[in-house]
Enzyme design. Structure first.
Site, PDB file in Angstrom:
ATOM      1  CB  SER A  56      -0.887  -0.007   1.243  1.00 23.30           C
ATOM      2  OG  SER A  56      -1.606   1.199   1.310  1.00 23.30           O
ATOM      3  CE  LYS A  92      -1.536   7.497  -0.097  1.00 24.78           C
ATOM      4  NZ  LYS A  92      -0.358   7.395   0.774  1.00 24.78           N
ATOM      5  CG  ASN A 141       6.209   7.837   3.558  1.00 27.82           C
ATOM      6  OD1 ASN A 141       5.099   8.341   3.753  1.00 27.82           O
ATOM      7  ND2 ASN A 141       6.521   6.622   3.978  1.00 27.82           N
ATOM      8  CB  CYS A 162      -0.850   5.441   8.537  1.00 30.54           C
ATOM      9  SG  CYS A 162      -0.120   6.910   7.770  1.00 30.54           S
ATOM     10  CE  LYS A 199       1.476  -1.996   5.620  1.00 29.64           C
ATOM     11  NZ  LYS A 199       1.507  -1.301   4.323  1.00 29.64           N
ATOM     12  N   GLY A 251      12.383   0.840   3.325  1.00 29.49           N
ATOM     13  CA  GLY A 251      13.531   0.571   2.462  1.00 29.49           C
ATOM     14  C   GLY A 251      14.416  -0.547   2.998  1.00 29.49           C
TER      15      GLY A 251
END
Lengths: 282, 326
Positions: free
Chosen positions: B32, B56, B80, B140, B175, B227
């Protein structure tokens, strides 16, 4: 709107790399590429339209992401970029050797609408202040600041000779102006140290009252100046700005490069990089 | 189990599997927030090869996301601060979902929210849509209200999972946030109230300071970190969950034989809750490491940005790898 060519993600071979100014290098990549992944195809990098850019990353690389770099010029065989050595990613790109490969994704983004395009005609027709009848031809200014000269110079070279004034503003010295003098009506250059052209900045030499149509790319303070000077000019020139933003994907997926506009957020990478100055909030 | 199928090009494994009753052609899912709604990449790669695509992060109402800088690359990592910019669930269902369904892979809607009510209302709308699965985003880190706040505490996580579970029969992935003090407790709590699948990890919360201004780089102060740099952390957390949550036993299809974890765990009579692993996966070897640890499937995110072909490379790499092993 320009219709974008299909993008490719591939590794392109470096034809040449050479310094053209202080910390500025000209990188020429071969358009023909061979597969580099199990899924890549053999093929040719599509022809970019002036204003478009690529995500570039040296191979091998110590950075994670490609860097957005505007196309300077291209021919049947090669694409040329001007790169300002700024951080790790661009330093790597400025240190490649001929024969080495560079990961590329592109061409990406919209493009500069040409003065003779039907879209421009439409916008000019419906502009708040109509053009005076005596000038049938649009008076056009193309402006580049620093490394921002690359995309606008490429665009200018695609316009008919003698149809525009070209402004270029640098800190010191010049680059990216090959062929411009031969094709522009007037070339006005400024450098902050006076090493070339007029000493000073764009605001010292640019008169927005002279133009119907302005194209610009450069540092944000310069673009802000152009945006407000043109807005306040009685002639109300139509202004297109090519913007820069930190980017991750260059595909319109990550929303990392959004630009605020009067119509909400836009993605610099695929909705731009060229925006109507009347719409963007800088 | 017939894992391998012979073909002319060599021995390639059949990677197809079922997760919570949904058939996937392979265990590779686009994470996502890194793949838009799928079509963004369809001119560059063959998107149909993916097993699944997570949308998204979606909220009931449209969101414009965070102001200021949103992206900062770090050594082997990416910070981000997008802030769940999205057009809202009704817009998603009407405009994005139909095209997303045409792409081929399993379509997973990533559902986020602020208040409990916005999660529930969002879930109701998604339940009535053709989306194949819902991934409940309680992780998030980039929004002030909601998001990760729901995923840090087992009670809060159970509350939102239970409320969403009540209004949807779609397979429900939860998640998880790696920022929870006790990830295993959060995982157990959501499994107890009906999570069908767990996915982990979302981004780690990071911070960056601009030393020229002395101010935080991001308007939202902290940002999500992803990453290659996070891969060992993410893999350790996946393993923690497989070890610590009885229902989350290692998936047999891709795990090492016998799984390192399977031999430690007693056979459980409980229902099976698959784990989808993600975090820094950049090549097929990374993916194999998660799968062999016991994850049922994996998601790829940040790696796609630099090289969209990583998706095809991982699928082909795993087909060959498991083909050779079978």
């Amino acid at each position: 709107m320009c219709s974008p060519y299909p993008k490719v993600a591939c590794a392109a071979t470096v034809e040449s790399i050479q310094p053209v100014g202080t910390d500025v290098f000209s990188l020429v990549l071969v358009r023909q590429f061979t597969p580099v992944s199990t899924c890549g195809d053999r093929g040719i990098i599509p022809e970019p339209i002036p204003g478009q850019f690529f995500m570039l990353r040296a191979r091998p690389s110590g950075v994670l992401l490609g860097r957005p770099i505007s196309v300077y010029c291209y021919d049947d065989r090669t694409i040329t970029f001007l790169i300002l050595k700024k951080g790790k990613g661009t330093s790597e790109l400025c240190s490649v050797s001929p024969g080495q490969q560079v990961d590329i994704i592109g061409p990406i983004g919209n493009c500069f609408l040409r003065p003779d395009s039907s879209e421009i005609e439409e916008v000019i027709k419906t502009a708040i202040t109509p053009r005076t009848e005596e000038s049938a031809e649009l008076s056009v200014a193309v402006i580049g600041g620093g490394i921002g000269v690359a995309p606008v110079a490429g665009f200018a070279l695609s316009l008919p000779p003698g149809t525009f004034d070209f402004y270029a503003s640098f800190r010191t010295g010049t680059y990216g102006l090959d062929g411009i003098a031969a094709i522009a009506k007037n070339v006005i250059i400024t450098t902050e140290d006076g090493s070339f052209g007029d000493r000073g900045m764009l605001s010292d030499v640019f008169n927005p009252e002279l133009y119907d149509l302005v194209y610009a790319c450069g540092p944000t303070p310069m673009l802000k100046y152009i945006q407000s000077a043109c807005k306040n000019a009685s002639r109300h020139p139509l202004v297109y700005l090519s913007l820069e933003q930190h980017m991750a994907c260059g595909a319109g997926a990550c929303l990392g490069c959004t630009i605020q506009t009067m119509h909400g957020n836009k993605r610099c990478c695929v909705d731009g990089p060229v925006f109507n100055a009347a719409e963007v909030i800088l | 189990m017939s894992e391998g199928t012979q073909n002319m090009a060599g021995k390639k494994a059949d990677l197809s599997l079922k997760i919570a009753g949904i058939s996937f052609t392979n265990p590779i899912i686009a994470a996502s927030g890194t793949f838009g709604y799928g079509r963004e990449y369809s001119d560059v790669i063959d998107v149909s090869r993916l097993g699944g695509i997570c949308s998204k992060g979606l909220t009931l109402e449209p969101r414009s996301g965070n102001t200021g800088r949103r992206i900062l690359e770090t050594p082997s990592g990416l910070m981000n601060s997008i802030g769940l910019e999205n057009p809202g669930i009704p817009h998603f269902i009407e405009h994005e979902l139909p095209k997303m369904l045409e792409l081929g892979p399993v379509v997973i809607a990533n559902l986020s929210g602020s208040t409990l009510n916005t999660y529930v209302e969002g879930a109701r709308l998604l339940d009535a849509s053709d989306v194949h699965m819902i991934e409940l985003n309680i992780s998030c880190p980039n929004v002030k209200a909601g998001g990760m706040a729901w995923g840090l505490d087992p009670k809060a996580a159970a509350t939102v999972t239970k409320a969403v579970r009540r209004v949807t029969n779609k397979p429900l992935i939860v998640k998880l946030s790696p920022n929870a003090l006790s990830l295993v407790k959060v995982a157990q709590a959501v499994v107890n109230v009906g999570a069908d699948v767990l996915s982990l990890v979302n981004t780690f919360q990071g911070f960056a300071l601009d030393i020229t201004t002395g101010k935080p780089v991001f308007d939202n102060i902290t940002a999500g970190f992803s990453g290659p740099a996070i891969k060992p952390l993410a893999l350790r957390m996946v393993r923690d969950i497989l070890l610590g949550v009885p229902q989350c036993s290692p998936a047999r299809k891709f795990s090492s034989v016998p799984s390192e974890l399977a031999i430690r765990k007693k056979h459980k009579k409980n229902r099976f809750v698959p784990v989808i692993g993600l975090g820094g996966i950049s090549c097929w070897q990374d993916a194999a490491e998660f799968l062999m640890t016991g994850a049922s499937a994996i998601q790829i995110g940040t790696a796609i940005f630099a090289n969209p072909h990583v998706i095809g490379d991982v699928i082909t790499g795993l087909e060959t790898f498991y083909g050779r092993r079978s």
